[in-house]
Motif scaffolding. Structure first.
Motif, PDB file in Angstrom:
ATOM      1  N   ASP A 144      36.480  37.738  36.631  1.00 31.31           N
ATOM      2  CA  ASP A 144      36.506  38.907  35.747  1.00 31.31           C
ATOM      3  C   ASP A 144      37.086  38.576  34.376  1.00 31.31           C
ATOM      4  OD1 ASP A 144      35.654  40.872  37.836  1.00 31.31           O
ATOM      5  OD2 ASP A 144      37.561  40.286  38.749  1.00 31.31           O
ATOM      6  N   TYR A 149      44.674  46.089  33.567  1.00 38.02           N
ATOM      7  CA  TYR A 149      44.522  47.384  34.252  1.00 38.02           C
ATOM      8  C   TYR A 149      45.098  48.522  33.417  1.00 38.02           C
ATOM      9  CZ  TYR A 149      44.501  50.876  37.974  1.00 38.02           C
ATOM     10  OH  TYR A 149      44.272  52.009  38.715  1.00 38.02           O
ATOM     11  N   THR A 207      39.879  47.159  32.805  1.00 37.67           N
ATOM     12  CA  THR A 207      39.232  47.162  34.114  1.00 37.67           C
ATOM     13  C   THR A 207      39.788  48.311  34.935  1.00 37.67           C
ATOM     14  OG1 THR A 207      38.725  45.840  36.088  1.00 37.67           O
ATOM     15  CG2 THR A 207      40.936  45.653  35.192  1.00 37.67           C
ATOM     16  N   THR A 208      38.999  48.749  35.924  1.00 38.99           N
ATOM     17  CA  THR A 208      39.480  49.734  36.890  1.00 38.99           C
ATOM     18  C   THR A 208      39.683  49.083  38.262  1.00 38.99           C
ATOM     19  OG1 THR A 208      37.211  50.398  37.432  1.00 38.99           O
ATOM     20  CG2 THR A 208      38.347  51.655  35.704  1.00 38.99           C
ATOM     21  N   LYS A 209      39.428  47.797  38.346  1.00 40.49           N
ATOM     22  CA  LYS A 209      39.572  47.093  39.610  1.00 40.49           C
ATOM     23  C   LYS A 209      41.051  46.889  39.952  1.00 40.49           C
ATOM     24  CE  LYS A 209      35.332  44.307  39.226  1.00 40.49           C
ATOM     25  NZ  LYS A 209      34.793  42.910  39.226  1.00 40.49           N
ATOM     26  N   THR A 210      41.350  46.945  41.229  1.00 37.11           N
ATOM     27  CA  THR A 210      42.698  46.601  41.684  1.00 37.11           C
ATOM     28  C   THR A 210      42.716  45.238  42.364  1.00 37.11           C
ATOM     29  OG1 THR A 210      42.350  47.835  43.748  1.00 37.11           O
ATOM     30  CG2 THR A 210      43.429  49.004  41.923  1.00 37.11           C
ATOM     31  N   GLU A 211      41.565  44.598  42.457  1.00 34.76           N
ATOM     32  CA  GLU A 211      41.483  43.195  42.852  1.00 34.76           C
ATOM     33  C   GLU A 211      40.723  42.458  41.764  1.00 34.76           C
ATOM     34  OE1 GLU A 211      41.041  41.697  47.019  1.00 34.76           O
ATOM     35  OE2 GLU A 211      39.152  40.877  46.232  1.00 34.76           O
ATOM     36  N   ILE A 212      41.397  41.529  41.118  1.00 35.87           N
ATOM     37  CA  ILE A 212      40.868  40.868  39.929  1.00 35.87           C
ATOM     38  C   ILE A 212      40.775  39.379  40.188  1.00 35.87           C
ATOM     39  CG2 ILE A 212      41.355  40.336  37.493  1.00 35.87           C
ATOM     40  CD1 ILE A 212      42.902  43.049  37.456  1.00 35.87           C
ATOM     41  N   ARG A 213      39.679  38.796  39.744  1.00 38.05           N
ATOM     42  CA  ARG A 213      39.485  37.353  39.876  1.00 38.05           C
ATOM     43  C   ARG A 213      39.699  36.728  38.499  1.00 38.05           C
ATOM     44  NH1 ARG A 213      37.315  36.042  44.695  1.00 38.05           N
ATOM     45  NH2 ARG A 213      36.441  34.065  43.958  1.00 38.05           N
ATOM     46  N   SER A 224      45.894  40.856  43.464  1.00 37.86           N
ATOM     47  CA  SER A 224      45.857  42.159  44.126  1.00 37.86           C
ATOM     48  C   SER A 224      46.926  43.039  43.487  1.00 37.86           C
ATOM     49  CB  SER A 224      46.106  42.015  45.629  1.00 37.86           C
ATOM     50  OG  SER A 224      45.088  41.225  46.234  1.00 37.86           O
TER      51      SER A 224
END
Length: 266
Positions: free
Chosen positions: A60, A88, A93-99, A110
């Motif tokens: 990401d 965040y 981003t809205t993800k709570t798991e990011i690569r 996480s």
């Protein structure tokens, strides 16, 4: 002369300057890291972190990190947690798991979120490696240490004299056994089982904390029979929770990330 927005953040006192290079590219990050990290004439930090958009679908965001002396590091656990909080809470981003793509591979972050606030971050730091240096390392009269790679090299020495980290780190960072130089940790097992650790980071000197150093210390404690697979690593700037899971042989690091201030610099 253009002005570049930056954000100062820290993870357990390990402080860096963060810049979103997708909006504000940095032409010479090595020189910028040296100038801006100066605690008397610059912003003051352990280094400079560049956050970018990933050009590959597997990740990401990207991270590049430059130490206070301008050298580029492969990975930083504390900076990774701060990036998770930054992207965040700043709405990237809205993800709570990011690569996150780093020079030592993709790390999975996480985020532990309460409302819109990232309270802590767990980073999958991957598998430790234990390539033994080719020669014995003189630890200045201390017990022989344990070499651990967390994508970057660490040498962990268990000793009661953790406050000798400056003298020991300065002498061992450039030891011939470490062709890429080395991060040095001095650690002590406390009565409550906490592992008190002080860090000398290559390129920065003594720092308040080091995420990869905490992971390396926890792994070394397991290898030497001094601790189990879950440890609390107490560094100068705070405590990191480290778990070396048998299931996948990966080390997971959990800890806080904190905004300090925003600013602009020429």
């Amino acid at each position: 002369m253009s002005r570049i927005p930056f954000t100062k953040m820290h993870g357990c006192g390990n402080d860096y300057i963060y810049i979103n290079v997708s909006q504000h590219p940095i032409d010479d990050p090595k020189t910028a890291a040296i100038k801006w990290s100066d605690r008397h004439k610059g912003i003051g930090s352990d280094g400079l972190v560049l956050i970018g958009k990933s050009a590959v679908p597997e990740a990401d965001f990207t991270m590049r990190i430059f130490n206070a002396d301008g050298s580029e590091a492969l990975m930083c656990g504390n900076a990774s947690r701060c990036i998770g909080k930054y992207v965040y809470e700043r709405g990237l981003t809205t993800k709570t798991e990011i690569r996150l793509l780093t020079l030592s591979g993709i790390k999975v972050l996480s985020l532990h979120v309460n409302g819109n606030i990232v309270e802590s971050v767990t980073v999958d730091m991957g598998e430790p490696a234990f390539d033994v240096p080719t020669q014995f390392v003189d630890s200045r009269g201390m017990d022989k240490g344990t070499f651990v790679s967390m994508g970057n090299p660490h040498y962990v020495i268990f000793t009661e004299n953790v406050d000798q980290v400056g003298e020991t780190g300065h002498s061992l960072e450039y030891h011939p056994a470490f062709p890429q130089r080395c991060n040095i940790e001095l650690a002590r097992i406390e009565e409550d089982g906490t592992i008190r650790t002080r860090v000398w980071e290559r390129g920065s000197g003594i720092t308040q904390a080091c995420g990869t150093g905490a992971c390396a210390t926890a792994a070394a404690a397991v290898l030497t029979g001094k601790a189990g697979r879950t440890s609390q690593i107490a560094m100068d700037g705070g405590v990191l929770s480290i778990e070396w899971r048998e299931r996948d042989n990966h080390i997971y690091m959990t800890g806080p990330a904190t905004f300090v201030f925003d600013g602009e610099i020429e």
